[in-house]
Design a protein around this motif. Structure first.
Motif, short mmCIF file in Angstrom:
data_model
loop_
_atom_site.label_atom_id
_atom_site.label_comp_id
_atom_site.label_asym_id
_atom_site.label_seq_id
_atom_site.Cartn_x
_atom_site.Cartn_y
_atom_site.Cartn_z
N PRO A 141 -64.36 -6.50 62.69
CA PRO A 141 -65.68 -5.92 62.94
C PRO A 141 -66.64 -6.23 61.80
N PRO A 142 -67.93 -6.16 62.06
CA PRO A 142 -68.91 -6.36 60.99
C PRO A 142 -68.67 -5.39 59.83
N ARG A 143 -68.97 -5.84 58.62
CA ARG A 143 -68.71 -5.01 57.44
C ARG A 143 -69.70 -3.86 57.31
N ASP A 144 -70.92 -4.03 57.80
CA ASP A 144 -71.97 -3.03 57.57
C ASP A 144 -72.05 -2.04 58.73
N THR A 145 -70.90 -1.57 59.22
CA THR A 145 -70.88 -0.57 60.29
C THR A 145 -69.94 0.56 59.89
N THR A 146 -69.93 1.60 60.70
CA THR A 146 -69.01 2.72 60.48
C THR A 146 -67.78 2.59 61.36
N LEU A 147 -67.57 1.43 61.97
CA LEU A 147 -66.40 1.23 62.81
C LEU A 147 -65.14 1.10 61.95
N VAL A 148 -64.01 1.48 62.53
CA VAL A 148 -62.76 1.55 61.78
C VAL A 148 -61.68 0.72 62.48
N THR A 149 -61.05 -0.19 61.74
CA THR A 149 -59.90 -0.92 62.26
C THR A 149 -58.67 -0.03 62.19
N ARG A 150 -58.07 0.25 63.35
CA ARG A 150 -56.91 1.14 63.42
C ARG A 150 -55.59 0.39 63.41
#
Length: 283
Positions: A141-150
């Motif tokens: 995922p893009p680095r500048d997001t609040t998404l989380v790699t699970r």
């Protein structure tokens, strides 16, 4: 907290007590107990009624959030195995990695309603950020997001072409995906690293690029998951190109607060006893 929020809502101990079906003395004692615990005044007299102090307004906001999360948690426990799961996936992972996982998950949790969105990587992560999907399987995922790699699953990118068609891949036509594709971006970055500017042909989807490579129209950078059968059957060769193979694992990504169904799916796909060699690994 419920008593305090009722007092805050009505600006009255009497009306709050009536709403909660308790005595005024009990409502007043509940607020006084909270003030003693916090060491701060939460309410103050205002005309004929009462009003929240600044500390009271801050505390009320937290109380609303806490009670809201508690209600959400109760609903989540009840609906975890009977809710909906919206998965977004890039085409390659959708066809060659995710289908077996989805089949075993559906057999295990038949009451969960599944939805699948196949889109370019960039589109998927926008959908996830907007809570339009619950979980995405794609590249990083893009680095500048609040998404989380699970979880992650290993994969490599290699260059393939029809056997005997291209003695020098640097001089071949390179078959590209459409804009928004992570593989397209990686291919263009590879050109820069190799300092080459070969002719290109954009075909949009990975399936079209793969079919064109089989027919000898050019070479393409692609995940090894997508070419196992073509290579073993002799339709494609893996070509030697400096800088390849490239490690590009699949990422299972959610927002910071994954849904109950998404948590179940993550637990399922990281269990090798259930899904075998397609299992993802927790980071």
């Amino acid at each position: 907290m419920e008593t305090f929020l009722a007092v805050a809502k009505h600006s009255s101990i009497r009306r709050a007590a009536a709403q909660l079906h308790i005595t005024e003395a009990a409502a007043s004692a509940a607020v006084a107990h909270i003030e003693k615990q916090l060491g701060a005044k939460l309410i103050a007299k205002s005309g004929r009624g009462i009003a929240l102090t600044e500390a009271g307004r801050v505390y009320a906001d937290y109380c609303r959030s806490i009670l809201g999360l508690m209600k959400e948690a109760h609903a989540a426990v009840r609906e975890a195995e009977t809710g909906k799961l919206r998965i977004g996936v890039v085409a390659t992972a959708g066809e060659y990695v995710l289908l077996r996982l989805l089949a075993s998950f559906r057999n295990r949790y038949p009451d969960i309603e599944l939805g699948l969105s196949i889109q370019p990587r960039d589109v998927l992560f926008v959908e996830l950020s907007h809570h339009e999907t619950d979980l995405v399987v794609a590249g990083r995922p893009p680095r500048d997001t609040t998404l989380v790699t699970r979880a992650r699953r290993p994969s490599q990118l290699v260059v393939v072409g029809a056997p005997g068609s291209w003695s020098d891949p640097a001089e071949a036509t390179w078959l590209l995906r459409g804009k928004g594709s992570g593989t397209r971006e990686t291919t263009l970055a590879l050109f820069d690293r190799l300092q080459i500017r070969p002719p290109t042909l954009t075909l949009g989807t990975h399936g079209a690029a793969l079919a064109a490579a089989r027919e000898g129209l050019g070479v393409t950078l692609i995940h090894t998951d997508a070419i196992e059968n073509d290579v073993s059957d002799g339709f494609l060769d893996i070509l030697t190109v400096d800088g390849t193979p490239l490690s590009r694992p699949w990422h299972a990504v959610t927002t910071r607060t994954p849904t109950p169904a998404a948590r179940l799916f993550l637990s399922h796909i990281t269990d090798p006893e259930r899904v075998g060699d397609k299992a993802f690994r927790c980071p």
